[in-house]
Design an enzyme around this catalytic site. Sequence first.
Site, short mmCIF file in Angstrom:
data_model
loop_
_atom_site.label_atom_id
_atom_site.label_comp_id
_atom_site.label_asym_id
_atom_site.label_seq_id
_atom_site.Cartn_x
_atom_site.Cartn_y
_atom_site.Cartn_z
N CYS A 41 0.82 -1.22 0.00
CA CYS A 41 0.00 0.00 0.00
C CYS A 41 0.85 1.26 0.00
O CYS A 41 1.68 1.47 0.89
CB CYS A 41 -0.93 -0.01 1.22
SG CYS A 41 -1.94 1.48 1.31
N ARG A 44 0.00 4.67 3.00
CA ARG A 44 0.11 4.43 4.44
C ARG A 44 0.42 5.64 5.30
O ARG A 44 0.43 5.54 6.52
CB ARG A 44 1.15 3.32 4.69
CG ARG A 44 0.64 1.97 4.33
CD ARG A 44 1.68 0.92 4.58
NE ARG A 44 2.62 0.78 3.47
CZ ARG A 44 3.75 0.09 3.54
NH1 ARG A 44 4.10 -0.46 4.67
NH2 ARG A 44 4.53 -0.03 2.48
N TRP A 214 -9.70 6.05 -0.04
CA TRP A 214 -9.96 6.67 -1.35
C TRP A 214 -9.08 6.01 -2.40
O TRP A 214 -8.07 5.37 -2.09
CB TRP A 214 -9.74 8.18 -1.30
CG TRP A 214 -8.41 8.59 -0.78
CD1 TRP A 214 -7.24 8.69 -1.47
CD2 TRP A 214 -8.10 8.96 0.58
NE1 TRP A 214 -6.23 9.09 -0.65
CE2 TRP A 214 -6.72 9.27 0.61
CE3 TRP A 214 -8.86 9.06 1.76
CZ2 TRP A 214 -6.09 9.67 1.79
CZ3 TRP A 214 -8.21 9.45 2.93
CH2 TRP A 214 -6.85 9.75 2.94
N GLU A 219 -5.32 3.25 -10.17
CA GLU A 219 -6.01 1.98 -9.92
C GLU A 219 -7.17 1.82 -10.90
O GLU A 219 -7.44 0.73 -11.39
CB GLU A 219 -6.55 1.92 -8.48
CG GLU A 219 -5.51 1.98 -7.40
CD GLU A 219 -6.14 1.81 -6.03
OE1 GLU A 219 -6.48 2.84 -5.40
OE2 GLU A 219 -6.31 0.66 -5.58
#
Length: 338
Positions: A41, A44, A214, A219
Amino acid sequence: MGALANASVPPEHVCPQRPGGDEPRDLASAVREAWRNHARCIGRLHWRSVIVHDRRMCFRAEEMIEQLWVHLKDTFNGGRIKPMVSVFPEKSELGRMRIWNEQVCSYAGYVSTGGEILGDPKNVTLTRRALEWGWSPPRQRSAFDLLPLVYTDENGVSDWRSLPSELVPEIEIVHPDIPSVAGLGLKWYPVPLVCNMALEGRSGNYPLCPFSGWYMVTEIGARNLGDTERYNCLPGIARCLALDTSQEDTMWRDRAMVELNVAVLHSFRSAGVRIVDHHSASREFEKFCENEAKCDREVSADWSWIVPPISGSATSVFHQSMKQTDRLPRFIKRMVID
Ligand code: ARG
């Protein structure tokens, strides 16, 4: 949105909190640390701010569904999306309850007799399962039909439930300067609510812990809409841009890719829905690494996931070396439905 809170949550379905002790606080810490540890991720920096809903007393599917709708509404927060995790009972207490979706919001993928796919190829198996279990799709099927929640209840009975449409205000994808992009009829949902990962803590395992945050623009713009194995939209965008697609070396794919991401970012912003571009996310990740260094913690990170799928070397994370280490607590992929 305000009125929905009470409308969609009948009081008898509100799960009681666990009585006494400081368990909820421990749970919240486990969730925050699990996010902080999540090597894949890039977002973070925000790990401290995640809101944790303790749903460990929800033992019935009916309660679980109600709480999922509460989660969707609260995390969306009128577009000012708040990172959120709902934690349902531990593995040993969950019984036969399951969610079969990878995310609570997702689009159907229908396979025609000729083998062509309408919709999201990623969800072909789930779509088939939903249809087998009695879901009736819209009479006029489209590439963006929201799948229902597909679940098994505490008694082992499998069923589906449509998402309340007011909780999923979809965003039509338009381009700020190329009007024909709107004609492609693309859209996406505002919040990824991932529900196929388990929270593995030091003292408990929670297979059902849907989490949301969000989107980062790539993506959707690069992967979900751009991948040839997904919506494969680059040829359509190239047509809107009147690009020469007869040769690879015109770089039509690259140019279409950037404009598709411009369109996604613009559309979310115009709809007032929080989204981050990959350059800003990359900088935020650097800040996260600095903060962790100050706390004498080593960051575990998977380079191939952290580096954005477009313009990699134009983002700072590309130039950073990363090391991945296994640690608890963590979020871990729970199931494959094929
Ligand atoms: N990559 C997934 C998708 O495109 C979402 C994963 C979680 N992403 C996030 N920004 N919280 O739907």
